[in-house]
Design an enzyme around this catalytic site. Structure first.
Site, PDB file in Angstrom:
ATOM      1  N   ARG A  21      26.340  -6.976   2.537  1.00 19.04           N
ATOM      2  CA  ARG A  21      24.919  -7.045   2.215  1.00 19.04           C
ATOM      3  C   ARG A  21      24.812  -7.168   0.690  1.00 19.04           C
ATOM      4  O   ARG A  21      25.662  -6.686  -0.047  1.00 19.04           O
ATOM      5  CB  ARG A  21      24.182  -5.796   2.689  1.00 19.04           C
ATOM      6  CG  ARG A  21      24.264  -5.540   4.185  1.00 19.04           C
ATOM      7  CD  ARG A  21      23.544  -4.239   4.538  1.00 19.04           C
ATOM      8  NE  ARG A  21      23.554  -3.974   5.974  1.00 19.04           N
ATOM      9  CZ  ARG A  21      24.476  -3.221   6.591  1.00 19.04           C
ATOM     10  NH1 ARG A  21      25.448  -2.652   5.876  1.00 19.04           N
ATOM     11  NH2 ARG A  21      24.430  -3.028   7.895  1.00 19.04           N
TER      12      ARG A  21
ATOM     13  N   HIS B 282      27.764  -2.559  11.296  1.00 21.38           N
ATOM     14  CA  HIS B 282      26.651  -2.394  12.222  1.00 21.38           C
ATOM     15  C   HIS B 282      26.840  -1.119  13.048  1.00 21.38           C
ATOM     16  O   HIS B 282      27.934  -0.871  13.562  1.00 21.38           O
ATOM     17  CB  HIS B 282      26.564  -3.587  13.184  1.00 21.38           C
ATOM     18  CG  HIS B 282      26.003  -4.817  12.556  1.00 21.38           C
ATOM     19  ND1 HIS B 282      26.186  -6.083  13.067  1.00 21.38           N
ATOM     20  CD2 HIS B 282      25.257  -4.986  11.423  1.00 21.38           C
ATOM     21  CE1 HIS B 282      25.572  -6.963  12.294  1.00 21.38           C
ATOM     22  NE2 HIS B 282      25.009  -6.329  11.303  1.00 21.38           N
TER      23      HIS B 282
END
Length: 297
Positions: free
Chosen positions: A148, A269
């Site tokens: 990210r 995740h």
């Protein structure tokens, strides 16, 4: 209501320790609700007020995903208010959450990304410009480690294990993970650390891996601009951001035979269901290729 919102935001930020991005979203949504309703007592608000607020947002063209997030923000506030005895009931229990449309992520082809990254690294090696060296290293790390943008900007020098070509990342919810990056990223990062970073370093020095033009830690907005300028033309979208590199990395891993659990671990995740969207991307690409190439498609 504004006072209640402030107390709630402090609770989610300091006690629940939600991410800074989530806290900003909650604060923005609930400030909008407060303004829309004229800052009444929180106990006076009913489900019709909330429905009107959401309907107004939809009429103003706000995306379905944003309306859904506003619903979640309201649920959090009024659930908290009920628990704090600020009101006798929770009006959001009768509030229907709009279904979010599934939008597949923007993905660049591996060939096009190779061209972009190799071209940027060649330009960096030739010019020695510290900004170009940084941009090349940043893009290689974003794609090579599928990070990210906030994770990449938050990296410190000590986050890197250059001998093992891994990086320690602090992800959402304060969860830490160690992920690998490839040889091209290792070369670009080495070039940046040796030839570029010392040029931008100011006094007092910072531990940040990636630096801005003034010597401080690289900001997320600057990273977005770097990706938009370099990767945007490849995917044909001017508004493309760093997540396109993360999406592309995940899709290319699955296309190359990586199993879903490994990709989930790499991306950080919490749920396998979040990772599964990339199987849909791969399937759509396979279907498109089939329709173009198979004589009886």
């Amino acid at each position: 209501m504004s006072a209640a919102v402030q107390l709630y935001i402090e609770q989610v930020e300091r006690v629940r320790r939600l991410s800074a991005a989530t806290v900003r979203a909650y604060r923005s949504d609930l400030a909008d609700l407060t303004t829309f309703l004229g800052d009444p007592e929180i106990a006076q608000i009913d489900v019709e007020d909330l429905r009107e607020w959401l309907w107004s947002a939809a009429q103003n063209g706000i995306a379905r995903a944003s309306v859904s997030r506003r619903t979640a923000s309201a649920r959090g506030l009024f659930g908290w208010a009920l628990g704090e005895s600020l009101r006798p009931d929770d009006p959001t229990l009768r509030l229907v959450t709009p279904k979010r449309g599934r939008t597949l992520p923007t993905v660049a082809t591996s060939t096009s990304l190779d061209d972009v990254l190799n071209g940027l690294r060649a330009a960096a090696d030739e010019s020695g410009d510290p900004i170009v060296l940084r941009d090349a290293a940043l893009l290689e790390v974003l794609y090579g480690a599928a990070l990210r943008v906030s994770e990449a900007c938050g990296l410190d020098l000590e986050s890197l294990d250059r001998s093992a070509s891994t990086v320690r990342v602090l992800g959402k919810g304060g969860k830490e993970r160690v992920v690998p990056f490839g040889a091209p990223a290792a070369k670009a990062v080495d070039a940046w650390i040796v030839r570029g970073r010392p040029t931008l370093m100011t006094d007092p020095p910072t531990t940040a891996l990636f630096l801005g033009a003034r010597g401080g830690r690289l900001g997320v907005r600057t990273a977005y601009e770097v990706v938009r300028r370099t990767v945007g033309p490849v995917v044909g979208a001017d508004a493309v951001g760093p997540h396109a590199l993360r999406h592309s990395a995940a899709t290319h891993l699955l296309d190359g035979g990586a199993d879903l659990r490994s990709v989930q671990e790499l991306l950080g995740h919490a749920s396998l269901g979040t990772t599964q969207i990339y199987t849909h991307v791969s399937t759509e690409r396979l279907t498109a290729a089939y329709r173009l190439a198979h004589p009886r498609a």
